[in-house]
Design a protein around this motif. Structure first.
Motif, PDB file in Angstrom:
ATOM      1  N   TYR A  16      12.450  -3.111 -12.926  1.00  0.00           N
ATOM      2  CA  TYR A  16      12.218  -2.148 -11.842  1.00  0.00           C
ATOM      3  C   TYR A  16      13.010  -2.621 -10.624  1.00  0.00           C
ATOM      4  CZ  TYR A  16       8.480  -1.102 -15.099  1.00  0.00           C
ATOM      5  OH  TYR A  16       7.773  -0.803 -16.237  1.00  0.00           O
ATOM      6  N   ALA A  17      14.215  -2.105 -10.525  1.00  0.00           N
ATOM      7  CA  ALA A  17      15.136  -2.585  -9.493  1.00  0.00           C
ATOM      8  C   ALA A  17      14.674  -2.207  -8.089  1.00  0.00           C
ATOM      9  CB  ALA A  17      16.543  -2.027  -9.751  1.00  0.00           C
ATOM     10  N   TYR A  18      14.053  -1.037  -7.958  1.00  0.00           N
ATOM     11  CA  TYR A  18      13.636  -0.558  -6.637  1.00  0.00           C
ATOM     12  C   TYR A  18      12.170  -0.109  -6.716  1.00  0.00           C
ATOM     13  CZ  TYR A  18      18.711  -0.116  -6.614  1.00  0.00           C
ATOM     14  OH  TYR A  18      20.045  -0.359  -6.757  1.00  0.00           O
ATOM     15  N   SER A  19      11.471  -0.310  -5.647  1.00  0.00           N
ATOM     16  CA  SER A  19      10.066   0.111  -5.596  1.00  0.00           C
ATOM     17  C   SER A  19       9.734   0.568  -4.184  1.00  0.00           C
ATOM     18  CB  SER A  19       9.134  -1.029  -6.038  1.00  0.00           C
ATOM     19  OG  SER A  19       9.482  -2.243  -5.397  1.00  0.00           O
ATOM     20  N   TYR A  20       8.732   1.433  -4.117  1.00  0.00           N
ATOM     21  CA  TYR A  20       8.387   2.086  -2.846  1.00  0.00           C
ATOM     22  C   TYR A  20       6.874   2.270  -2.798  1.00  0.00           C
ATOM     23  CZ  TYR A  20       9.395   5.097   1.196  1.00  0.00           C
ATOM     24  OH  TYR A  20       9.499   5.626   2.470  1.00  0.00           O
ATOM     25  N   LEU A  21       6.276   1.972  -1.660  1.00  0.00           N
ATOM     26  CA  LEU A  21       4.834   2.101  -1.463  1.00  0.00           C
ATOM     27  C   LEU A  21       4.546   3.216  -0.471  1.00  0.00           C
ATOM     28  CD1 LEU A  21       1.849   1.149  -1.607  1.00  0.00           C
ATOM     29  CD2 LEU A  21       2.412  -0.520   0.179  1.00  0.00           C
ATOM     30  N   ILE A  22       3.698   4.159  -0.870  1.00  0.00           N
ATOM     31  CA  ILE A  22       3.215   5.205   0.029  1.00  0.00           C
ATOM     32  C   ILE A  22       1.722   5.002   0.219  1.00  0.00           C
ATOM     33  CG2 ILE A  22       2.833   7.686   0.290  1.00  0.00           C
ATOM     34  CD1 ILE A  22       5.465   8.204  -1.000  1.00  0.00           C
ATOM     35  N   THR A  23       1.305   4.788   1.460  1.00  0.00           N
ATOM     36  CA  THR A  23      -0.063   4.370   1.735  1.00  0.00           C
ATOM     37  C   THR A  23      -0.479   4.794   3.132  1.00  0.00           C
ATOM     38  OG1 THR A  23      -1.514   2.424   1.818  1.00  0.00           O
ATOM     39  CG2 THR A  23       0.725   2.141   2.620  1.00  0.00           C
ATOM     40  N   ALA A  24      -1.776   4.694   3.403  1.00  0.00           N
ATOM     41  CA  ALA A  24      -2.285   4.925   4.756  1.00  0.00           C
ATOM     42  C   ALA A  24      -2.119   3.642   5.552  1.00  0.00           C
ATOM     43  CB  ALA A  24      -3.752   5.343   4.706  1.00  0.00           C
ATOM     44  N   PRO A  25      -1.454   3.673   6.703  1.00  0.00           N
ATOM     45  CA  PRO A  25      -1.169   2.450   7.442  1.00  0.00           C
ATOM     46  C   PRO A  25      -2.358   2.015   8.298  1.00  0.00           C
ATOM     47  CG  PRO A  25      -0.270   4.304   8.627  1.00  0.00           C
ATOM     48  CD  PRO A  25      -0.911   4.876   7.385  1.00  0.00           C
ATOM     49  N   ARG A  26      -2.240   0.821   8.815  1.00  0.00           N
ATOM     50  CA  ARG A  26      -3.174   0.376   9.849  1.00  0.00           C
ATOM     51  C   ARG A  26      -2.720   0.926  11.200  1.00  0.00           C
ATOM     52  NH1 ARG A  26      -6.850  -3.643   9.197  1.00  0.00           N
ATOM     53  NH2 ARG A  26      -6.966  -4.612   7.130  1.00  0.00           N
ATOM     54  N   PHE A  27      -3.682   1.387  11.980  1.00  0.00           N
ATOM     55  CA  PHE A  27      -3.408   1.825  13.343  1.00  0.00           C
ATOM     56  C   PHE A  27      -4.315   1.026  14.271  1.00  0.00           C
ATOM     57  CE2 PHE A  27      -4.450   4.814  16.909  1.00  0.00           C
ATOM     58  CZ  PHE A  27      -3.220   4.688  17.548  1.00  0.00           C
ATOM     59  N   LEU A  28      -3.698   0.249  15.177  1.00  0.00           N
ATOM     60  CA  LEU A  28      -4.432  -0.667  16.054  1.00  0.00           C
ATOM     61  C   LEU A  28      -5.305  -1.627  15.230  1.00  0.00           C
ATOM     62  CD1 LEU A  28      -5.495   1.748  18.942  1.00  0.00           C
ATOM     63  CD2 LEU A  28      -3.515   0.217  18.838  1.00  0.00           C
ATOM     64  N   GLY A  29      -4.774  -2.036  14.075  1.00  0.00           N
ATOM     65  CA  GLY A  29      -5.470  -2.997  13.232  1.00  0.00           C
ATOM     66  C   GLY A  29      -6.497  -2.419  12.289  1.00  0.00           C
ATOM     67  N   TYR A  30      -6.772  -1.116  12.345  1.00  0.00           N
ATOM     68  CA  TYR A  30      -7.818  -0.525  11.503  1.00  0.00           C
ATOM     69  C   TYR A  30      -7.201   0.376  10.442  1.00  0.00           C
ATOM     70  CZ  TYR A  30     -11.631   2.469   9.918  1.00  0.00           C
ATOM     71  OH  TYR A  30     -12.523   3.149   9.145  1.00  0.00           O
ATOM     72  N   SER A  31      -7.795   0.338   9.251  1.00  0.00           N
ATOM     73  CA  SER A  31      -7.371   1.245   8.182  1.00  0.00           C
ATOM     74  C   SER A  31      -8.479   1.362   7.153  1.00  0.00           C
ATOM     75  CB  SER A  31      -6.100   0.732   7.499  1.00  0.00           C
ATOM     76  OG  SER A  31      -5.779   1.538   6.371  1.00  0.00           O
ATOM     77  N   PHE A  32      -8.710   2.567   6.698  1.00  0.00           N
ATOM     78  CA  PHE A  32      -9.548   2.801   5.519  1.00  0.00           C
ATOM     79  C   PHE A  32      -8.685   3.563   4.533  1.00  0.00           C
ATOM     80  CE2 PHE A  32     -12.520   5.276   2.954  1.00  0.00           C
ATOM     81  CZ  PHE A  32     -13.315   4.248   2.477  1.00  0.00           C
ATOM     82  N   ASN A  33      -8.378   2.922   3.412  1.00  0.00           N
ATOM     83  CA  ASN A  33      -7.325   3.400   2.533  1.00  0.00           C
ATOM     84  C   ASN A  33      -7.873   3.675   1.134  1.00  0.00           C
ATOM     85  OD1 ASN A  33      -4.846   4.079   1.564  1.00  0.00           O
ATOM     86  ND2 ASN A  33      -3.932   2.067   1.828  1.00  0.00           N
ATOM     87  N   PRO A  34      -8.315   4.898   0.845  1.00  0.00           N
ATOM     88  CA  PRO A  34      -8.897   5.185  -0.479  1.00  0.00           C
ATOM     89  C   PRO A  34      -7.915   5.022  -1.636  1.00  0.00           C
ATOM     90  CG  PRO A  34      -9.491   6.882   1.123  1.00  0.00           C
ATOM     91  CD  PRO A  34      -8.418   6.052   1.745  1.00  0.00           C
ATOM     92  N   VAL A  35      -6.647   5.421  -1.445  1.00  0.00           N
ATOM     93  CA  VAL A  35      -5.703   5.354  -2.560  1.00  0.00           C
ATOM     94  C   VAL A  35      -4.290   5.132  -2.021  1.00  0.00           C
ATOM     95  CG1 VAL A  35      -5.374   7.857  -2.578  1.00  0.00           C
ATOM     96  CG2 VAL A  35      -4.875   6.537  -4.649  1.00  0.00           C
ATOM     97  N   SER A  36      -3.525   4.308  -2.748  1.00  0.00           N
ATOM     98  CA  SER A  36      -2.117   4.060  -2.437  1.00  0.00           C
ATOM     99  C   SER A  36      -1.301   4.282  -3.711  1.00  0.00           C
ATOM    100  CB  SER A  36      -1.905   2.631  -1.924  1.00  0.00           C
ATOM    101  OG  SER A  36      -2.639   2.398  -0.740  1.00  0.00           O
ATOM    102  N   PHE A  37      -0.048   4.677  -3.520  1.00  0.00           N
ATOM    103  CA  PHE A  37       0.828   4.982  -4.659  1.00  0.00           C
ATOM    104  C   PHE A  37       2.081   4.099  -4.587  1.00  0.00           C
ATOM    105  CE2 PHE A  37      -1.525   8.837  -3.643  1.00  0.00           C
ATOM    106  CZ  PHE A  37      -2.055   9.194  -4.875  1.00  0.00           C
ATOM    107  N   TRP A  38       2.338   3.379  -5.665  1.00  0.00           N
ATOM    108  CA  TRP A  38       3.550   2.569  -5.800  1.00  0.00           C
ATOM    109  C   TRP A  38       4.490   3.290  -6.767  1.00  0.00           C
ATOM    110  CZ3 TRP A  38       3.755  -2.616  -3.700  1.00  0.00           C
ATOM    111  CH2 TRP A  38       2.563  -3.042  -3.114  1.00  0.00           C
ATOM    112  N   TYR A  39       5.733   3.494  -6.357  1.00  0.00           N
ATOM    113  CA  TYR A  39       6.754   4.144  -7.185  1.00  0.00           C
ATOM    114  C   TYR A  39       7.741   3.072  -7.636  1.00  0.00           C
ATOM    115  CZ  TYR A  39       4.954   8.432  -5.029  1.00  0.00           C
ATOM    116  OH  TYR A  39       4.136   9.449  -4.586  1.00  0.00           O
TER     117      TYR A  39
END
Length: 638
Positions: free
Chosen positions: A203-226
Motif C-alpha cells: 500500500y504505497a499511499y494511504s489517507y485518513l478521513i476523520t473528525a479532527p480535534r478542535f481546541l483539544g476536544y473530539s468525539f469521533n464515532p468512525v474514521s475511514f482509512w483509504y
C-alpha cells in the motif's frame, strides 16, 4: 521552649516516616519548608529590606560589588544556554536519524464539510440528519497546514522547535492501537497492517478521513482509512469504530466488488471508483442493537482520478440483522469538494468557524438526544454493554488497573518459570502502553520451544480483568469460574488453552508474612480483610509477591498497595465507584492540610502566650505536625 518542642515532635515523626518511605519523607520535608516560606514570606522580605538598608548605610554596597555578582551570573547562564541548545540539537538529530524514510504522498490535507443521515427501519422507524465536519490527512505528512489544520505534531522530531498546534488537529495517539508512536500515523498504520498478515509495502499511499480535534476536544464515532497501491487504485480500507464506552474496533476490508444501494439491497458495482465489503458485526456500538448481524460498506473513492481529486466523500454503512434484513442505514457525505487549508486567509478561518465551531462539541449531545427519543418515544429494547471480544480494544485503563497490571506481568513470569508447563505462555496485556506482548517459558522447556504459534495465549480483553483479579483471594478459582461461565458477554480475558491456564497458579509459593516489614503486614491485612469470599482473611499470592518486589520496583509496589485498597473500599462504600473514594480522600487530605496550616500560625506566637493557651497551642501544633505526615500516608493508602 515551644519552638524546640515543636521541632522535636516533627523530627521524631519525620524520622519514623523516613525509615519506611525515604522518598515520601523527603517530599514532605520540602513541602513543609515551602509552606512555611510562603506563609511568612513578608517576614523574609522585611529581612531582605533590612539587609539592603544596612548595606546602604554602612557603605558596603558598591558598583563593583554589583558587577561582581552580575557578570558571573550572566556568564553561567550563557554557558548553560549554549550547552542545552547543543544537547537538544544532538538529541533531535538522533531522533531524526531513527525515523522512517521520507514518504512522498501525492495527496494533500483537506477539510470536508459534510452531513450524516441515519435511517432505522425496524423494530420502529426513526431517522435524523445533521451537519458533520471531517478532515483528510495524507499518511506520512506531519506538520501544520497553515494555522488551520495540523497532523502528528507530537511525533515530529525536534519537539523543542515544533510549530504550534493549529485550530484543527489530528494526533496519532487517537487512532488504531492505543498509545503513541515515534513515527506517528505512518508507524501505527504499518504496525496494524502487519498484524492483519498484510505487507505495508503493498500500500504505497494511504489517507485518513476523520473528525479532527478542535481546541483539544473530539468525539469521533468512525474514521475511514483509504489504502492505495502504487498505481493509485484503492485496494483496501480500514473502518475504525469508537463507541461511547471508550472501546474501539478496527475492521480491515478489501474490495469485494459488490456494493450496497441506499435502500439496503446488494448490487453489482459498475465503477472502479466504488469500494464495497461486508463483514460480521462483533462490536457493541448502540444500546438499541445487539452484537449480532452484519455490516456492509459502500464507499466512493475520493481520489479516483489518479490521486489528484478533492472528494467527494460518500460512505454508506448498512447494518443487517442476523436474519439478513436491513435494519439501519448510516450515510456520511461531503456537501462540497475538499477545501485546501493552506489557502485559508484569516477572514476565511473566521467565517468557517462561525459556521462550524460547534459541530464537534454537538456530536455527543446529539447522540444522547437521539438515544433518548429511541428509549422514551419508540420504547426500544436496551441491550446492556457486553465485554469486548479479543479482536477489539477495551476501554482506557484506570490508574488502579494499570498498577495491578504492572505487578501481574512480573507475577505471571515468575509463576510460569517455576512451573512444569509443557508449553510457553504468550501474554498480551490489555494495557498496550505498558510494554507489549511477551513470551514466558518454564525452566523445564528447551529454548527452541518458545515460538509464538506453540504458546498458550493469555490475552485480557479489557482492563477490568485486573480489577476482577484483585477482588478474588484465589486466582485459580477466579480463572476457572470465568472460563466455565457460558455467557461470553462477561468474559474479560481470552486463552487458547482453558484447561492449562489455571494450573499455572495452583502451586504458588506461600511466603512467610511474619518476616515482612510492619507497614507491609498492615497493608496485606487490610487488603485481605476487605476482600469477600471464604479465603478473604488471607492475602493472595499476588499480594505477597508484590511486597517481595519492594527492593527492585519500589514505585510499582507502592502504586499496587493503593490500588486494591481503593477498589475494595469502593465496593463497600461507593458501589464500586473509585472516583467517589478519591473525592472523599481528597476532602480529608484538604482538612489535614488546613489543620497543619492552622498550627503554623501558632508556631511563632507560642512562647509569648499564657500557659493555658500554650498547652492548647501545643496540642494543635502536634496534630498539625501529624497532619503533614498523614497527608502523605493517606495518599499512599488510598
Amino acid at each position: 521552649m515551644g519552638l524546640f518542642l515543636a521541632a522535636f515532635v516533627f523530627a521524631a515523626l519525620w524520622s519514623i516516616r523516613f525509615k519506611y518511605d525515604p522518598t515520601g519523607a523527603t517530599k514532605d520535608f520540602k513541602w513543609v519548608i515551602g509552606c512555611i516560606s510562603w506563609t511568612y514570606r513578608n517576614l523574609l522580605w522585611d529581612l531582605v529590606a533590612e539587609v539592603y538598608q544596612y548595606v546602604l548605610e554602612h557603605g558596603v554596597f558598591h558598583w563593583n560589588f554589583l558587577l561582581g555578582l552580575t557578570i558571573p551570573s550572566l556568564s553561567t547562564w550563557v554557558v548553560y544556554w549554549y550547552y542545552e541548545s547543543q544537547r537538544r540539537n544532538f538529541q533531535d538529530s538522533e531522533h531524526e536519524q531513527d525515523g522512517l524514510p521520507e514518504i512522498t504522498n501525492p495527496l494533500e490535507p483537506l477539510v470536508f464539510p459534510c452531513r450524516t443521515n441515519h435511517i432505522r427501519f425496524f423494530p420502529k422507524k426513526h431517522s435524523f440528519s445533521y451537519s458533520y465536519l471531517l478532515v483528510g490527512i495524507p499518511i506520512g505528512w506531519r506538520g501544520p497546514a497553515g494555522s488551520f489544520l495540523s497532523a502528528d505534531l507530537k511525533s515530529l522530531p525536534g519537539r523543542n522547535r515544533q510549530p504550534k498546534e493549529a485550530w484543527l488537529s489530528v494526533e496519532s495517539a487517537d487512532y488504531l492501537n492505543r498509545g503513541d508512536n515515534v513515527h506517528g500515523l505512518q508507524g501505527k498504520l504499518d504496525s496494524y497492517i502487519r498484524s492483519q498478515n498484510e505487507k505495508p509495502e503493498d500500500y504505497a499511499y494511504s489517507y485518513l478521513i476523520t473528525a479532527p480535534r478542535f481546541l483539544g476536544y473530539s468525539f469521533n464515532p468512525v474514521s475511514f482509512w483509504y489504502l492505495y497501491d502504487g498505481t493509485g487504485k484503492l485496494k483496501a480500507m480500514i473502518v475504525e469504530v469508537n463507541n461511547t464506552f471508550d472501546e474501539r474496533r478496527m475492521y480491515f476490508l478489501k474490495d469485494s466488488g459488490i456494493g450496497v444501494a441506499e435502500n439496503g439491497n446488494m448490487e453489482k458495482q459498475t465503477s472502479s471508483a466504488k469500494f464495497a465489503n461486508t463483514w460480521m458485526k462483533d462490536f457493541h456500538v448502540s444500546p438499541f442493537n445487539s452484537r449480532k448481524g452484519s455490516y456492509s460498506l459502500a464507499a466512493l473513492d475520493p481520489f479516483s482520478t489518479r490521486l489528484n481529486g478533492k472528494g467527494p466523500v460518500d460512505n454508506t454503512i448498512t447494518l443487517s440483522s442476523s436474519k439478513e434484513h436491513s435494519k439501519l442505514v448510516a450515510r456520511i457525505f461531503s456537501t462540497s469538494k475538499g477545501l485546501d487549508p493552506t489557502s485559508f486567509t484569516k477572514w476565511d478561518i473566521l467565517r468557517f468557524f462561525a459556521s462550524w465551531w460547534w459541530v464537534g462539541f454537538a456530536t455527543f449531545p446529539r447522540i444522547v438526544r437521539e438515544a433518548g427519543k429511541l428509549f422514551f418515544r419508540r420504547k426500544l429494547h436496551v441491550w446492556f454493554r457486553p465485554e469486548v471480544l479479543k479482536e477489539s480494544i477495551g476501554r482506557t485503563e484506570t490508574p488502579e488497573e494499570k498498577a495491578i497490571a504492572r505487578i501481574f506481568r512480573h507475577f505471571l513470569k515468575s509463576q510460569v518459570e517455576h512451573s512444569n508447563l509443557p508449553l510457553p505462555v504468550k501474554y498480551v496485556p490489555a494495557i498496550p502502553t505498558e510494554h507489549g506482548e511477551e513470551v514466558f517459558t518454564s525452566h523445564t522447556l528447551p529454548s527452541e520451544s518458545t515460538s509464538s504459534h506453540e504458546a498458550l495465549l493469555l490475552k485480557p480483553t479489557t482492563p477490568l480483568f485486573y480489577a476482577n483479579l484483585i477482588r478474588s483471594p484465589n486466582i485459580p478459582n477466579f480463572l476457572t469460574s470465568s472460563l466455565q461461565n457460558s455467557d461470553i458477554k462477561t468474559h474479560t480475558f481470552y486463552t487458547t488453552h482453558p484447561n492449562l491456564l489455571a494450573t499455572i497458579f495452583l502451586h504458588s509459593q506461600k511466603s512467610n508474612s511474619a518476616n515482612f516489614p510492619l507497614i507491609d503486614r498492615v497493608y496485606l491485612s487490610l487488603i485481605a480483610a476487605l476482600r469477600k469470599g471464604p479465603q478473604r482473611m488471607q492475602p493472595s499470592p499476588l499480594d505477597e509477591f508484590a511486597v517481595q518486589l519492594r527492593a527492585s520496583d519500589e514505585a510499582k509496589v507502592r502504586a499496587y498497595r493503593r490500588a486494591p485498597l481503593k477498589l475494595l473500599t469502593s465496593d463497600y462504600i461507593a458501589f464500586g465507584l473509585v472516583p467517589v473514594v478519591d473525592g472523599s480522600t481528597t476532602a480529608m487530605r484538604i482538612w489535614l492540610c488546613w489543620l497543619c496550616a492552622q498550627s503554623l500560625g501558632t508556631l511563632i506566637r507560642l512562647d509569648s502566650l499564657s500557659d493555658q493557651t500554650a498547652i492548647s497551642g501545643m496540642g494543635k501544633l502536634t496534630v498539625g505536625c501529624l497532619g503533614v505526615h498523614l497527608w502523605r500516608w493517606l495518599g499512599e493508602l488510598l
